[in-house]
Design a protein around this motif. Structure first.
Motif, PDB file in Angstrom:
ATOM      1  N   VAL A 140       0.823  -1.209   0.000  1.00 37.58           N
ATOM      2  CA  VAL A 140       0.000   0.000   0.000  1.00 37.58           C
ATOM      3  C   VAL A 140       0.858   1.259   0.000  1.00 37.58           C
ATOM      4  O   VAL A 140       0.522   2.257  -0.656  1.00 37.58           O
ATOM      5  CB  VAL A 140      -0.950  -0.003   1.218  1.00 37.58           C
ATOM      6  CG1 VAL A 140      -1.618   1.362   1.393  1.00 37.58           C
ATOM      7  CG2 VAL A 140      -2.012  -1.080   1.048  1.00 37.58           C
ATOM      8  N   LEU A 141       1.965   1.251   0.721  1.00 35.11           N
ATOM      9  CA  LEU A 141       2.795   2.450   0.823  1.00 35.11           C
ATOM     10  C   LEU A 141       3.337   2.827  -0.559  1.00 35.11           C
ATOM     11  O   LEU A 141       4.033   2.034  -1.199  1.00 35.11           O
ATOM     12  CB  LEU A 141       3.952   2.202   1.786  1.00 35.11           C
ATOM     13  CG  LEU A 141       3.548   1.984   3.252  1.00 35.11           C
ATOM     14  CD1 LEU A 141       4.773   1.684   4.095  1.00 35.11           C
ATOM     15  CD2 LEU A 141       2.810   3.204   3.786  1.00 35.11           C
ATOM     16  N   PRO A 142       3.046   4.030  -1.043  1.00 37.80           N
ATOM     17  CA  PRO A 142       3.465   4.441  -2.397  1.00 37.80           C
ATOM     18  C   PRO A 142       4.964   4.326  -2.680  1.00 37.80           C
ATOM     19  O   PRO A 142       5.336   3.887  -3.777  1.00 37.80           O
ATOM     20  CB  PRO A 142       2.977   5.891  -2.483  1.00 37.80           C
ATOM     21  CG  PRO A 142       1.812   5.944  -1.552  1.00 37.80           C
ATOM     22  CD  PRO A 142       2.192   5.049  -0.402  1.00 37.80           C
ATOM     23  N   PRO A 143       5.855   4.690  -1.759  1.00 31.17           N
ATOM     24  CA  PRO A 143       7.286   4.542  -2.068  1.00 31.17           C
ATOM     25  C   PRO A 143       7.675   3.099  -2.395  1.00 31.17           C
ATOM     26  O   PRO A 143       8.427   2.850  -3.334  1.00 31.17           O
ATOM     27  CB  PRO A 143       7.975   5.039  -0.796  1.00 31.17           C
ATOM     28  CG  PRO A 143       6.999   5.979  -0.176  1.00 31.17           C
ATOM     29  CD  PRO A 143       5.659   5.373  -0.455  1.00 31.17           C
ATOM     30  N   ALA A 144       7.157   2.147  -1.603  1.00 31.25           N
ATOM     31  CA  ALA A 144       7.495   0.742  -1.837  1.00 31.25           C
ATOM     32  C   ALA A 144       6.762   0.191  -3.045  1.00 31.25           C
ATOM     33  O   ALA A 144       7.317  -0.606  -3.813  1.00 31.25           O
ATOM     34  CB  ALA A 144       7.164  -0.087  -0.596  1.00 31.25           C
ATOM     35  N   ALA A 145       5.514   0.603  -3.244  1.00 23.41           N
ATOM     36  CA  ALA A 145       4.731   0.088  -4.368  1.00 23.41           C
ATOM     37  C   ALA A 145       5.295   0.556  -5.699  1.00 23.41           C
ATOM     38  O   ALA A 145       5.432  -0.227  -6.644  1.00 23.41           O
ATOM     39  CB  ALA A 145       3.271   0.527  -4.229  1.00 23.41           C
ATOM     40  N   SER A 146       5.636   1.829  -5.798  1.00 23.88           N
ATOM     41  CA  SER A 146       6.182   2.346  -7.058  1.00 23.88           C
ATOM     42  C   SER A 146       7.558   1.756  -7.343  1.00 23.88           C
ATOM     43  O   SER A 146       7.959   1.624  -8.507  1.00 23.88           O
ATOM     44  CB  SER A 146       6.276   3.875  -7.008  1.00 23.88           C
ATOM     45  OG  SER A 146       7.089   4.309  -5.922  1.00 23.88           O
ATOM     46  N   THR A 172      13.316   7.690  -5.702  1.00 21.13           N
ATOM     47  CA  THR A 172      13.167   7.042  -7.005  1.00 21.13           C
ATOM     48  C   THR A 172      12.396   7.967  -7.937  1.00 21.13           C
ATOM     49  O   THR A 172      11.374   8.540  -7.558  1.00 21.13           O
ATOM     50  CB  THR A 172      12.412   5.708  -6.862  1.00 21.13           C
ATOM     51  OG1 THR A 172      11.170   5.943  -6.187  1.00 21.13           O
ATOM     52  CG2 THR A 172      13.219   4.715  -6.066  1.00 21.13           C
ATOM     53  N   PRO A 173      12.843   8.152  -9.167  1.00 22.32           N
ATOM     54  CA  PRO A 173      12.210   9.112 -10.084  1.00 22.32           C
ATOM     55  C   PRO A 173      10.901   8.599 -10.652  1.00 22.32           C
ATOM     56  O   PRO A 173      10.623   7.402 -10.637  1.00 22.32           O
ATOM     57  CB  PRO A 173      13.256   9.272 -11.184  1.00 22.32           C
ATOM     58  CG  PRO A 173      13.990   7.965 -11.194  1.00 22.32           C
ATOM     59  CD  PRO A 173      14.026   7.507  -9.761  1.00 22.32           C
ATOM     60  N   LYS A 232      -2.776   9.587 -13.000  1.00 21.79           N
ATOM     61  CA  LYS A 232      -2.898  10.823 -12.223  1.00 21.79           C
ATOM     62  C   LYS A 232      -3.003  10.527 -10.734  1.00 21.79           C
ATOM     63  O   LYS A 232      -2.385  11.203  -9.910  1.00 21.79           O
ATOM     64  CB  LYS A 232      -4.117  11.603 -12.697  1.00 21.79           C
ATOM     65  CG  LYS A 232      -3.976  12.175 -14.102  1.00 21.79           C
ATOM     66  CD  LYS A 232      -5.245  12.897 -14.531  1.00 21.79           C
ATOM     67  CE  LYS A 232      -5.104  13.443 -15.956  1.00 21.79           C
ATOM     68  NZ  LYS A 232      -6.356  14.117 -16.409  1.00 21.79           N
ATOM     69  N   VAL A 233      -3.771   9.506 -10.391  1.00 23.36           N
ATOM     70  CA  VAL A 233      -3.911   9.142  -8.981  1.00 23.36           C
ATOM     71  C   VAL A 233      -2.574   8.665  -8.415  1.00 23.36           C
ATOM     72  O   VAL A 233      -2.164   9.061  -7.313  1.00 23.36           O
ATOM     73  CB  VAL A 233      -4.990   8.060  -8.809  1.00 23.36           C
ATOM     74  CG1 VAL A 233      -4.989   7.529  -7.374  1.00 23.36           C
ATOM     75  CG2 VAL A 233      -6.358   8.604  -9.174  1.00 23.36           C
ATOM     76  N   ALA A 234      -1.876   7.825  -9.169  1.00 21.57           N
ATOM     77  CA  ALA A 234      -0.596   7.283  -8.703  1.00 21.57           C
ATOM     78  C   ALA A 234       0.444   8.386  -8.529  1.00 21.57           C
ATOM     79  O   ALA A 234       1.189   8.402  -7.541  1.00 21.57           O
ATOM     80  CB  ALA A 234      -0.101   6.223  -9.679  1.00 21.57           C
ATOM     81  N   VAL A 235       0.501   9.305  -9.466  1.00 22.60           N
ATOM     82  CA  VAL A 235       1.457  10.409  -9.367  1.00 22.60           C
ATOM     83  C   VAL A 235       1.135  11.274  -8.147  1.00 22.60           C
ATOM     84  O   VAL A 235       2.040  11.692  -7.409  1.00 22.60           O
ATOM     85  CB  VAL A 235       1.441  11.257 -10.651  1.00 22.60           C
ATOM     86  CG1 VAL A 235       2.238  12.540 -10.458  1.00 22.60           C
ATOM     87  CG2 VAL A 235       2.011  10.465 -11.815  1.00 22.60           C
ATOM     88  N   PHE A 236      -0.150  11.535  -7.919  1.00 19.74           N
ATOM     89  CA  PHE A 236      -0.539  12.384  -6.789  1.00 19.74           C
ATOM     90  C   PHE A 236      -0.132  11.750  -5.460  1.00 19.74           C
ATOM     91  O   PHE A 236       0.483  12.403  -4.610  1.00 19.74           O
ATOM     92  CB  PHE A 236      -2.046  12.627  -6.819  1.00 19.74           C
ATOM     93  CG  PHE A 236      -2.549  13.375  -5.616  1.00 19.74           C
ATOM     94  CD1 PHE A 236      -2.398  14.748  -5.517  1.00 19.74           C
ATOM     95  CD2 PHE A 236      -3.143  12.687  -4.553  1.00 19.74           C
ATOM     96  CE1 PHE A 236      -2.854  15.432  -4.386  1.00 19.74           C
ATOM     97  CE2 PHE A 236      -3.594  13.371  -3.431  1.00 19.74           C
ATOM     98  CZ  PHE A 236      -3.445  14.745  -3.346  1.00 19.74           C
ATOM     99  N   VAL A 237      -0.482  10.473  -5.257  1.00 21.48           N
ATOM    100  CA  VAL A 237      -0.189   9.852  -3.964  1.00 21.48           C
ATOM    101  C   VAL A 237       1.317   9.662  -3.776  1.00 21.48           C
ATOM    102  O   VAL A 237       1.811   9.742  -2.643  1.00 21.48           O
ATOM    103  CB  VAL A 237      -0.932   8.511  -3.807  1.00 21.48           C
ATOM    104  CG1 VAL A 237      -2.429   8.732  -3.807  1.00 21.48           C
ATOM    105  CG2 VAL A 237      -0.545   7.524  -4.883  1.00 21.48           C
ATOM    106  N   LYS A 277       3.690  11.696  -5.016  1.00 24.32           N
ATOM    107  CA  LYS A 277       4.253  13.009  -4.704  1.00 24.32           C
ATOM    108  C   LYS A 277       3.855  13.467  -3.306  1.00 24.32           C
ATOM    109  O   LYS A 277       4.619  14.164  -2.629  1.00 24.32           O
ATOM    110  CB  LYS A 277       3.805  14.026  -5.748  1.00 24.32           C
ATOM    111  CG  LYS A 277       4.481  13.846  -7.106  1.00 24.32           C
ATOM    112  CD  LYS A 277       4.121  14.970  -8.067  1.00 24.32           C
ATOM    113  CE  LYS A 277       4.896  14.816  -9.374  1.00 24.32           C
ATOM    114  NZ  LYS A 277       4.571  15.910 -10.340  1.00 24.32           N
ATOM    115  N   ALA A 278       2.666  13.067  -2.876  1.00 25.59           N
ATOM    116  CA  ALA A 278       2.242  13.432  -1.523  1.00 25.59           C
ATOM    117  C   ALA A 278       3.143  12.796  -0.471  1.00 25.59           C
ATOM    118  O   ALA A 278       3.410  13.390   0.573  1.00 25.59           O
ATOM    119  CB  ALA A 278       0.792  13.012  -1.297  1.00 25.59           C
ATOM    120  N   THR A 279       3.617  11.594  -0.745  1.00 22.25           N
ATOM    121  CA  THR A 279       4.502  10.908   0.208  1.00 22.25           C
ATOM    122  C   THR A 279       5.969  11.279   0.002  1.00 22.25           C
ATOM    123  O   THR A 279       6.816  10.813   0.758  1.00 22.25           O
ATOM    124  CB  THR A 279       4.348   9.379   0.083  1.00 22.25           C
ATOM    125  OG1 THR A 279       4.594   8.981  -1.272  1.00 22.25           O
ATOM    126  CG2 THR A 279       2.955   8.955   0.482  1.00 22.25           C
TER     127      THR A 279
END
Length: 587
Positions: free
Chosen positions: A170-176, A401-402, A436-441, A443-445
């Motif tokens: 769930v955590l965006p840094p690890a998921a991306s 991570t970019p 768009k949703v993935a980029v937003f979450v 960048k929020a983290t």
């Protein structure tokens, strides 16, 4: 009224005195005229049948597979969302380098040859990198499921482990991170699998008598699996050999009875990796990495030392340095957080550095003897991503991570001219909304406020260590300390030899720290089922719903307790009491 018994409990079934006839399958027959509201589609009875069907399907899943199945399915769905949002996968400079090497016969050992081979295979099968990034989501989801199932065998709460495994995804840094075409993703995936294997070895040691593991098939298979995981770690990263040796050393110290075999697995895996890089790969036509791969950090040390104490450099030292770059470049490019500023500085000649690699290394050794404090400070500063919780200066303190994709080809544009796979790495999301949703979450983290907990592997190293140590203290089972081996090895190696503050180097401890967190909340007692005097406790029923293993009639939640010694026989339950007597035992 009839009595029916199911699962050991009496159930009363009331037969209706009158009502419409029913077909064999339980549905209303045609002679009811369709007037019964209870039999209509969408009625409570239909809903009940649907729930019953789902319950029947779920009961067919073996209890031991329910926890990993739930974790796998949920995490796989989450990873697929990110894969769709960033199709064909996130890319960086290294990604383009893999594609260029694999498609132009310019294979070099500065990157993992094994991972470059996976990139080549994906290109040949699918024409792009999307197949590899998709395979990475499957592998990581399976690894998380495997790890939580292994930790569950230690007697940790299945629900807590499910939450931890899903939280990693769930955590965006690890998921991306998982959808990046990077060798680091494969490296971290193997670390997750290794955690699950070490947990299983600890559990297997409970039942295998000392010195007799060779007769136990499960233990032999687990040790073979550890060797394969060690070998993959060593092949997916150039510094993987050091991590394997440290991991094997820690596991060897805390797991008694198999120390020789655990140490042998680590040493042999590391040696095979060295042989592959030095002899086998070159024999296959792969170009050996230049000295810059091994000495870039040393160049950074020299620059920092010269910037801080230029007066302590001898004329011979300065002569070696000026062959590679002007002294002003050495001083101005000095940055203890990264060696890249020196290595990539304008005026720094990489060709000259390769030609004078031996003399530069000798200079570095002289500086270690002459000013060890400066060299240690430079190393600790550059390795702060591994040990410091708080982020360093902006842009260089924590390099995330970019997300920009690879349309710029990161300087490989001219070398990729005419390459049929040039566009295969371009970002092309399958869903604009998901993108768009993935980029937003994400960048929020990325906010500085969250970096200490979401992006710093050191934070999760310490949390993971605390969880494991607390579990060991409560259960008095030192072998469980083997679970920190992988994260500790990762932390120590990055601390000692690190080029820059890249979070991907410490992404493994983030995954591992979250996964072992439930150990902190595990209890210290188990409950034993009563048995007649002189008899071993009998198994009472099937395993628990969440897959907790039951052995000899008791739920295993820790180390095997010592057999109770009593002159009096155990009390025998009354004949009409079907519930086993239980008593808490401290372990």
């Amino acid at each position: 009224m009839a009595s029916d018994r199911e699962d050991g409990q009496a159930r009363t079934v009331v037969q209706p005195k009158e009502g419409p006839a029913q077909a064999a399958d339980g549905s209303a027959s045609a002679n009811d005229g369709g007037s019964s509201v209870a039999h209509r589609s969408g009625s409570p009875r239909d809903a009940g049948r649907l729930r019953g069907a789902r319950s029947t399907v779920w009961r067919r899943v073996p209890p031991g597979l329910r926890l990993p199945l739930v974790v796998y399915l949920i995490t796989q769905v989450i990873y697929l969302f990110w894969w769709i949002a960033f199709f064909p996968g996130l890319a960086s400079y290294d990604t383009v380098a893999y594609v260029w090497q694999a498609t132009t016969d310019n294979w070099i050992t500065n990157h993992s040859v094994l991972y470059t081979a996976l990139v080549w295979l994906s290109l040949q099968i699918s024409g792009g990198i999307w197949l590899l990034s998709l395979a990475q989501t499957v592998a990581m989801a399976a690894g998380l499921a495997y790890a939580v199932a292994g930790l569950r065998k230690l007697g940790v709460s299945g629900r807590a482990l499910a939450i931890a495994g899903i939280a990693v995804a769930v955590l965006p840094p690890a998921a991306s991170f998982v959808i990046f075409v990077w060798k680091d993703v494969a490296f971290v995936t193997v670390q997750v699998f290794l955690l699950g294997t070490l947990a299983r070895i600890v559990v297997a040691k409970r039942r295998v008598p000392a010195g007799r593991w060779i007769r136990d098939r499960q233990m032999r298979n687990l040790l073979l699996l550890v060797f394969v995981e060690f070998l993959l770690l060593a092949l997916f990263r150039q510094n993987g050999q050091l991590m394997v040796l440290v991991s094997a050393a820690v596991a060897t110290l805390v797991i008694a009875g198999i120390r020789l075999w655990m140490a042998t697995a680590g040493i042999v895996a590391a040696l095979i990796s060295v042989v592959m890089n030095l002899w086998i790969y070159p024999a296959m036509g792969v170009t050996p990495a230049k000295s810059e791969l091994l000495l870039a950090e040393a160049y950074g040390d020299i620059a920092v030392a010269y910037h801080e104490r230029p007066s302590q450099f001898t004329p011979a030292d300065l002569a070696v340095m000026t062959r590679v770059a002007p002294l002003s470049v050495w001083s101005d490019s000095a940055n203890c957080y990264t060696s890249d500023t020196t290595f990539t500085a304008k005026g720094f000649s990489r060709a000259a550095a390769n030609d004078n690699a031996g003399e530069l290394f000798a200079l570095w050794l002289r500086l270690v003897k002459r000013m060890p404090d400066e060299i240690i400070d430079a190393r600790m500063c550059r390795g702060s991503i591994a040990w410091r919780i708080t982020a360093g200066p902006d842009r260089i303190g924590t390099v995330l991570t970019p997300l920009e994709g690879s349309r710029q080809l990161f300087g490989f544009g001219s070398r990729m001219d005419g390459n049929p796979y040039r566009s295969a790495i371009y970002s092309d999301p399958l869903s604009d909304s998901a993108h768009k949703v993935a980029v937003f979450v994400r960048k929020a983290t990325d906010a500085d406020s969250f970096k200490w907990i979401l992006w710093r592997g050191a934070t999760w190293c310490y949390i993971g260590y605390a969880a494991v140590v607390l579990f060991v203290v409560k259960r008095r089972e030192p072998a469980v300390l083997a679970l920190v081996a992988v994260a500790l090895a990762n932390q120590l190696v990055v601390m000692v030899n690190n080029p820059a503050q890249l979070v991907r180097y410490m992404m493994g401890p983030i995954f591992l720290g979250i996964l072992v967190l439930p150990l902190m909340f595990a209890g210290r007692t188990v409950r034993l089922g009563a048995a007649p005097a002189g008899e071993a406790p009998r198994t009472e029923g099937a395993p628990s719903v969440d897959g907790a293993p039951r052995v000899d009639g008791r739920e295993r939640t820790g180390a095997d307790p010592a057999p109770a010694r009593s002159a009096m026989p155990a009390p025998t339950p009354a004949p009409d009491d079907t519930r086993p007597a239980t008593r808490p035992i401290k372990v």
